[in-house]
Design an enzyme around this catalytic site. Structure first.
Site, PDB file in Angstrom:
ATOM      1  N   HIS A  20      -9.313   1.263   4.652  1.00 12.04           N
ATOM      2  CA  HIS A  20      -8.021   1.404   5.337  1.00 12.04           C
ATOM      3  C   HIS A  20      -8.215   2.350   6.525  1.00 12.04           C
ATOM      4  CE1 HIS A  20      -3.887   2.543   6.181  1.00 12.04           C
ATOM      5  NE2 HIS A  20      -3.548   1.416   5.593  1.00 12.04           N
ATOM      6  N   SER A  27       3.449  -2.280  10.276  1.00 13.32           N
ATOM      7  CA  SER A  27       4.905  -2.310  10.464  1.00 13.32           C
ATOM      8  C   SER A  27       5.536  -3.653  10.081  1.00 13.32           C
ATOM      9  CB  SER A  27       5.268  -1.926  11.904  1.00 13.32           C
ATOM     10  OG  SER A  27       4.826  -0.616  12.178  1.00 13.32           O
ATOM     11  N   GLU A  59      -6.594   4.736   7.608  1.00 15.04           N
ATOM     12  CA  GLU A  59      -6.391   6.166   7.329  1.00 15.04           C
ATOM     13  C   GLU A  59      -7.632   6.752   6.659  1.00 15.04           C
ATOM     14  OE1 GLU A  59      -2.651   5.617   5.314  1.00 15.04           O
ATOM     15  OE2 GLU A  59      -1.808   4.946   7.223  1.00 15.04           O
ATOM     16  N   ASN A  65       0.872  -1.180   0.000  1.00 14.72           N
ATOM     17  CA  ASN A  65       0.000   0.000   0.000  1.00 14.72           C
ATOM     18  C   ASN A  65       0.904   1.224   0.000  1.00 14.72           C
ATOM     19  OD1 ASN A  65      -1.912   1.963   0.406  1.00 14.72           O
ATOM     20  ND2 ASN A  65      -2.126   1.577   2.605  1.00 14.72           N
ATOM     21  N   TRP A  66       0.938   1.902  -1.131  1.00 16.40           N
ATOM     22  CA  TRP A  66       1.870   3.029  -1.254  1.00 16.40           C
ATOM     23  C   TRP A  66       1.336   4.312  -0.630  1.00 16.40           C
ATOM     24  CZ3 TRP A  66       3.698   2.341  -7.076  1.00 16.40           C
ATOM     25  CH2 TRP A  66       4.545   1.223  -7.144  1.00 16.40           C
ATOM     26  N   LYS A  67       0.087   4.332  -0.237  1.00 17.30           N
ATOM     27  CA  LYS A  67      -0.521   5.528   0.369  1.00 17.30           C
ATOM     28  C   LYS A  67      -0.300   6.731  -0.566  1.00 17.30           C
ATOM     29  CE  LYS A  67       0.686   3.494   4.764  1.00 17.30           C
ATOM     30  NZ  LYS A  67       0.377   3.575   6.169  1.00 17.30           N
ATOM     31  N   GLY A  81       2.525   2.090  10.554  1.00 19.18           N
ATOM     32  CA  GLY A  81       3.498   3.164  10.378  1.00 19.18           C
ATOM     33  C   GLY A  81       4.180   3.596  11.671  1.00 19.18           C
ATOM     34  N   GLY A 115       2.934  -1.150   4.160  1.00 15.91           N
ATOM     35  CA  GLY A 115       3.066   0.247   3.755  1.00 15.91           C
ATOM     36  C   GLY A 115       4.518   0.588   3.473  1.00 15.91           C
ATOM     37  N   GLY A 116       5.182   1.159   4.467  1.00 16.34           N
ATOM     38  CA  GLY A 116       6.548   1.672   4.309  1.00 16.34           C
ATOM     39  C   GLY A 116       7.518   0.731   3.616  1.00 16.34           C
ATOM     40  N   GLU A 132      -5.428  -4.979  10.445  1.00 16.37           N
ATOM     41  CA  GLU A 132      -4.375  -3.996  10.692  1.00 16.37           C
ATOM     42  C   GLU A 132      -4.685  -3.219  11.971  1.00 16.37           C
ATOM     43  OE1 GLU A 132      -2.283  -2.915   6.793  1.00 16.37           O
ATOM     44  OE2 GLU A 132      -4.007  -1.608   6.948  1.00 16.37           O
TER      45      GLU A 132
END
Ligand code: PEP
Length: 250
Positions: free
Chosen positions: A96, A213, A98, A10-12, A174, A234-235, A168
């Site tokens: 998600h 994470s 966010e 997930n590149w956000k 993150g 993500g990251g 999640e």
């Protein structure tokens, strides 16, 4: 039949079109490597980059990070499912944390989106998970149960076969604070039993991911759990080398 492992990035709100295309070019090697390992992979870029990534690597599974449930209309700034289909996108991340936190996404709007994706024959990655306050209050299962039951309401058993669910915990996204592998298994197993209660034994085919994470160093521990079928990352999905290590370490 065993569920295939799935690693999804997930590149956000990261990467320009040019940066996304550069990753897509590199993803040809990643995909070949993942096939060798028997792992499915995919990425979710921003809307602007979806067509470019698909064009550079049509073989790569590419998801939108959100969609609207209506096909068209007065919804400024939104993107409709037929628009995604037109450019060859058939996966969408729904709910998600966010989106839930910053854009007022609710279980009800997630449900409308999931029903619309079902009608379009597209695959969702439906995200659920509790906040830190809910976790500390011991409400994880209560919250996740409501998200799962309300979100998936009205979907057919047949469609459930292609639905992917991502657990999640919001406090681990993150933040570098991972949920333990035991928590991941406990909640992913709980989700599978909720799905079984509503939809029957198709639950054994539903892929349930852990997210929060996940890094090359810890991905293996999660994937060893019997109800964890992959990871939403993500990251650590942003760099090709790190993505490759995630595949390698599975
Ligand atoms: C995510 O965005 O879904 C996520 C899990 O992020 P991170 O891996 O950076 O915690």
């Amino acid at each position: 039949m065993a569920r295939r492992k799935l690693l999804f990035g997930n590149w956000k709100m990261n990467k320009t079109i040019a940066e996304s295309k550069a990753f897509a070019e590199e993803s040809k090697k990643l995909l070949a490597f993942a096939k060798e390992k028997g792992v499915d992979i995919g990425v979710a870029p921003v809307y602007l980059s979806l067509a470019a990534v698909k064009e550079v690597n049509p073989e790569l599974t590419v998801a939108a990070e959100n969609c609207h449930f209506e096909d068209h209309g007065a919804f400024t700034g939104e993107i409709a499912i037929p628009m995604l289909k037109e450019i060859g996108i058939d996966w969408v991340i729904i709910g998600h944390s966010e989106r839930r936190t910053y854009f007022a996404e609710t279980n009800e709007t997630c449900n409308k989106k999931l029903l619309a994706l079902q009608a379009a024959g597209m695959t969702p990655i439906y995200c659920v998970g509790e906040t830190l306050a809910e976790y500390e209050a011991g409400k994880t299962k209560e919250v996740v149960k409501e998200q799962v039951l309300k979100g998936l309401k009205g979907l057919s058993k047949e469609y459930m076969e292609q639905v992917v669910i991502a657990y999640e915990p919001v406090w681990s996204i993150g933040t570098g604070k991972n949920a333990s592998k035991e928590i991941a298994q406990d909640i992913c197993g709980f989700i599978r039993e909720l799905v079984r209660g509503e939809f029957g034994d198709v639950a054994d085919k539903v892929r349930i991911l852990y997210g929060g994470s996940v890094k090359p160093e810890n991905v293996h521990d999660y994937l060893l759990q019997k109800d964890v079928d992959g990871a939403l990352v993500g990251g650590a999905s942003l760099k090709v080398e790190s993505f490759k290590q995630l595949i390698e370490n599975i």
